[in-house]
Design an enzyme around this catalytic site. Structure first.
Site, mmCIF file in Angstrom:
data_model
loop_
_atom_site.group_PDB
_atom_site.id
_atom_site.type_symbol
_atom_site.label_atom_id
_atom_site.label_comp_id
_atom_site.label_asym_id
_atom_site.label_seq_id
_atom_site.Cartn_x
_atom_site.Cartn_y
_atom_site.Cartn_z
ATOM 1 N N ALA A 69 0.820 -1.209 0.000
ATOM 2 C CA ALA A 69 0.000 0.000 0.000
ATOM 3 C C ALA A 69 0.856 1.261 0.000
ATOM 4 O O ALA A 69 1.990 1.263 0.487
ATOM 5 C CB ALA A 69 -0.923 -0.004 1.211
ATOM 6 N N GLY A 112 0.798 -6.061 -0.081
ATOM 7 C CA GLY A 112 -0.245 -6.219 -1.088
ATOM 8 C C GLY A 112 0.262 -6.831 -2.374
ATOM 9 O O GLY A 112 -0.516 -7.460 -3.121
ATOM 10 N N GLU A 115 0.003 -10.374 -1.829
ATOM 11 C CA GLU A 115 -1.412 -10.740 -1.829
ATOM 12 C C GLU A 115 -1.975 -10.794 -3.244
ATOM 13 O O GLU A 115 -2.808 -11.650 -3.554
ATOM 14 C CB GLU A 115 -2.193 -9.762 -0.951
ATOM 15 C CG GLU A 115 -1.867 -9.959 0.527
ATOM 16 C CD GLU A 115 -2.462 -8.884 1.417
ATOM 17 O OE1 GLU A 115 -3.197 -9.249 2.356
ATOM 18 O OE2 GLU A 115 -2.205 -7.684 1.177
ATOM 19 N N GLU A 137 3.288 -6.606 6.751
ATOM 20 C CA GLU A 137 2.434 -5.607 7.409
ATOM 21 C C GLU A 137 2.672 -5.469 8.910
ATOM 22 O O GLU A 137 2.497 -4.383 9.474
ATOM 23 C CB GLU A 137 0.958 -5.945 7.155
ATOM 24 C CG GLU A 137 0.482 -5.693 5.732
ATOM 25 C CD GLU A 137 0.738 -6.849 4.783
ATOM 26 O OE1 GLU A 137 0.231 -6.809 3.652
ATOM 27 O OE2 GLU A 137 1.450 -7.807 5.194
#
Length: 263
Positions: A69, A112, A115, A137
């Site tokens: 992010a 991310g 992910e 994270e």
């Protein structure tokens, strides 16, 4: 010659049945509203395009696949805004896309970025000695918020997934291959050719059959076995009616390679 369509942060290239979606949000392809908006639009368009038979997701940047992010945007967001943004996984559209999707991980895939790769059907990672993949994270006092806590343990097992998430561990391509996080670790000189070879094989297959198999597997994971079996039978009988099924059966009887059209 391949047809190239450039967008602000997403580039889409079509070459026969292979569509390549390149992320190009410098400097690290950080997740932000503009990237998510264009990514969603591109995946929706390619998924609905019958001429597209496989999708490759990669980066236009030399050192990053995606680095998670955009921290400045996240820090500036209100708590309620962050809640609203994450009510659905931002990359779930990859799993809903009725085509095989290959993640060509040619740089760091962190947070991310990892992910996004987890949502793809294939993960090929460059083995250049520096690129890493992982969920980082917790180093920010957060947890994965785009599916990492659910998809990683399904892929590598809950114990290993918890250790990676707890420690924010980043692994290189050989270790990622060893634990089953990626499907191939490829030397830099061979990387593009390996991705193209895999995409070419998939593009020649029965696209509708692959779409139905993908749906059966992914939706079946969230169902009781009896419901999953029922879904499988429904999709099987749908597949039987297709032109590709007729071609596949005829080719088998005639002892020749099938020529699937994707229909």
């Amino acid at each position: 010659m391949a047809d190239v369509q450039e967008q602000q942060v997403v580039e889409v290239q079509r070459d026969g049945g292979i569509a390549t979606l390149r992320l190009n949000r410098a400097p690290v392809n950080a997740i932000a509203p503009d990237l998510l908006r264009e990514f969603d639009a591109a995946m929706t368009e390619l998924g609905a395009d019958e001429s597209v038979r496989v999708i490759v997701v990669t980066s236009a940047l030399p050192r990053y696949f995606m680095a998670g992010a955009d921290i400045k945007i996240m820090a500036a967001a209100t708590p309620q805004g962050g809640e609203n943004a994450l009510r659905t996984s931002p990359f779930a559209i990859v799993e809903r896309t009725p085509k095989p999707v290959i993640a060509a991980i040619s740089g760091h895939a962190l947070g991310g970025g990892c992910e996004l790769a987890l949502c793809c059907d294939y993960r090929l990672m460059i083995d250049d000695g520096r690129s890493t993949i992982g969920l980082t994270e917790t180093s920010l006092g957060l947890i994965p918020g785009a599916g990492g806590t659910q998809r990683l343990p399904r892929l590598v097992g809950p114990a290993r997934a918890l250790q990676m998430i707890f420690e924010g561990r980043r692994v290189t391509a050989p270790e990622a291959l060893q634990i089953g996080l990626v499907d191939a670790a490829v030397q830099p000189d061979d990387f593009e050719a390996a991705v193209h070879a895999k995409a070419t094989v998939l593009a020649a297959m029965a696209t509708g059959a692959l779409a139905r198999a993908k749906r059966a597997v992914l939706e079946g994971l969230d169902m009781p076995l009896t419901d999953g079996l029922r879904l499988e039978r429904e999709l099987f009988f749908d597949a039987v009616k297709t032109g590709d099924a007729a071609e596949g059966l005829a080719a088998f009887i005639e002892k020749r390679p099938p020529k699937f059209t994707g229909k």
